[in-house]
Design a protein around this motif. Structure first.
Motif, PDB file in Angstrom:
ATOM      1  N   PHE A   1     -37.511 -17.834 -42.231  1.00  0.00           N
ATOM      2  CA  PHE A   1     -36.460 -18.775 -42.611  1.00  0.00           C
ATOM      3  C   PHE A   1     -36.711 -20.101 -41.906  1.00  0.00           C
ATOM      4  O   PHE A   1     -36.821 -20.160 -40.693  1.00  0.00           O
ATOM      5  N   GLU A   2     -36.837 -21.165 -42.691  1.00  0.00           N
ATOM      6  CA  GLU A   2     -37.151 -22.506 -42.201  1.00  0.00           C
ATOM      7  C   GLU A   2     -38.461 -22.536 -41.414  1.00  0.00           C
ATOM      8  O   GLU A   2     -38.616 -23.274 -40.441  1.00  0.00           O
TER       9      GLU A   2
ATOM     10  N   LEU B   1     -40.714 -25.735 -44.566  1.00  0.00           N
ATOM     11  CA  LEU B   1     -40.649 -27.146 -44.173  1.00  0.00           C
ATOM     12  C   LEU B   1     -41.639 -27.992 -44.973  1.00  0.00           C
ATOM     13  O   LEU B   1     -41.322 -29.118 -45.382  1.00  0.00           O
ATOM     14  N   LYS B   2     -42.828 -27.445 -45.206  1.00  0.00           N
ATOM     15  CA  LYS B   2     -43.831 -28.176 -45.993  1.00  0.00           C
ATOM     16  C   LYS B   2     -43.369 -28.325 -47.441  1.00  0.00           C
ATOM     17  O   LYS B   2     -43.556 -29.386 -48.053  1.00  0.00           O
TER      18      LYS B   2
ATOM     19  N   LEU C   1     -41.558 -31.666 -51.781  1.00  0.00           N
ATOM     20  CA  LEU C   1     -40.661 -31.710 -52.941  1.00  0.00           C
ATOM     21  C   LEU C   1     -39.621 -32.830 -52.848  1.00  0.00           C
ATOM     22  O   LEU C   1     -39.084 -33.244 -53.868  1.00  0.00           O
ATOM     23  N   LYS C   2     -39.339 -33.312 -51.653  1.00  0.00           N
ATOM     24  CA  LYS C   2     -38.278 -34.304 -51.479  1.00  0.00           C
ATOM     25  C   LYS C   2     -38.446 -35.526 -52.388  1.00  0.00           C
ATOM     26  O   LYS C   2     -37.498 -35.921 -53.073  1.00  0.00           O
ATOM     27  N   PRO C   3     -39.637 -36.156 -52.460  1.00  0.00           N
ATOM     28  CA  PRO C   3     -39.764 -37.310 -53.355  1.00  0.00           C
ATOM     29  C   PRO C   3     -39.496 -36.969 -54.819  1.00  0.00           C
ATOM     30  O   PRO C   3     -38.891 -37.770 -55.548  1.00  0.00           O
TER      31      PRO C   3
ATOM     32  N   LYS D   1     -52.195 -23.448 -51.721  1.00  0.00           N
ATOM     33  CA  LYS D   1     -53.380 -23.477 -50.855  1.00  0.00           C
ATOM     34  C   LYS D   1     -52.993 -23.238 -49.399  1.00  0.00           C
ATOM     35  O   LYS D   1     -53.648 -22.468 -48.692  1.00  0.00           O
ATOM     36  N   LEU D   2     -51.939 -23.920 -48.953  1.00  0.00           N
ATOM     37  CA  LEU D   2     -51.477 -23.737 -47.575  1.00  0.00           C
ATOM     38  C   LEU D   2     -51.057 -22.295 -47.331  1.00  0.00           C
ATOM     39  O   LEU D   2     -51.423 -21.688 -46.323  1.00  0.00           O
ATOM     40  N   SER D   3     -50.289 -21.767 -48.257  1.00  0.00           N
ATOM     41  CA  SER D   3     -49.803 -20.398 -48.137  1.00  0.00           C
ATOM     42  C   SER D   3     -50.965 -19.413 -48.080  1.00  0.00           C
ATOM     43  O   SER D   3     -50.977 -18.492 -47.254  1.00  0.00           O
ATOM     44  N   LEU D   4     -51.941 -19.605 -48.937  1.00  0.00           N
ATOM     45  CA  LEU D   4     -53.109 -18.723 -48.963  1.00  0.00           C
ATOM     46  C   LEU D   4     -53.870 -18.793 -47.636  1.00  0.00           C
ATOM     47  O   LEU D   4     -54.295 -17.767 -47.100  1.00  0.00           O
ATOM     48  N   GLY D   5     -54.020 -19.988 -47.094  1.00  0.00           N
ATOM     49  CA  GLY D   5     -54.699 -20.149 -45.809  1.00  0.00           C
ATOM     50  C   GLY D   5     -53.983 -19.405 -44.691  1.00  0.00           C
ATOM     51  O   GLY D   5     -54.609 -18.715 -43.876  1.00  0.00           O
TER      52      GLY D   5
END
Length: 176
Positions: free
Chosen positions: A105-106, A111-112, A117-119, A46-50
């Motif tokens: 890159f980064e 970052l999002k 994904l970290k958890p 969704k973020l990417s599409l926005g």
């Protein structure tokens, strides 16, 4: 005598290497089995599409500016034409910078992804640590990351053990 001592020390330092157990997992496969991953991936999409829509809008604005310039070109003085070209070029530079900021890159998307994904990755790595200790493994490799594994013996694949540890294992799977 000195050579014998060196040989014995070398022997004792090499012998433990032969007793070490190694294994590997496929964290991408494990990640795809987590129901939470689908939610994370949906949010990232969704973020990417926005952001893509914003970029498309900026690009259309630039195209319109070029069209207007071409349509009015005969009515403009050289200074006016040059002024508009500079304005268009500034918009193009801003667009490229924004693309880089978001998708580079980064960039913001990267970052999002890391944040979301970290958890999940922490959960997987905790399960990997538990399985590694239970199976008395000295080293656990991840075949889905930067490590290139030309050959893997399925006997050393501990992916199913990690899935079991996460409560995602296949109850009908009897091969372990």
């Amino acid at each position: 005598m000195k050579n014998v001592c060196v040989f014995i020390l070398a022997l004792f330092s090499i012998v433990p290497l032969y007793g070490q157990k190694f294994g590997y997992v496929d964290t991408n496969y494990i990640l795809n089995q987590l129901p939470e991953y689908r939610e994370v991936q949906s949010e990232i999409d969704k973020l990417s599409l926005g952001w893509q829509e914003e970029i498309i809008g900026m690009s259309k604005e630039i195209d319109e500016m070029y069209s207007e310039l071409k349509a009015e070109e005969v009515l403009l003085t050289d200074d006016m034409k040059e002024e508009r070209l500079v304005e268009i070029k500034e918009k193009e530079v801003a667009l490229k910078e924004y693309q880089k900021k978001v998708f580079g890159f980064e960039g913001l998307l990267f970052l999002k992804q890391q944040e979301l994904l970290k958890p999940l990755l922490d959960k997987i790595f905790d399960a990997i640590e538990i399985v590694s200790k239970e199976q008395q493994l000295a080293v656990m490799f991840d075949k889905s990351r930067d490590l290139v594994m030309v050959y893997t013996d399925p006997r050393h694949d501990y992916t199913d053990f990690v899935l079991d540890e996460l409560g995602l294992g296949d109850p009908s799977d009897t091969i372990k």
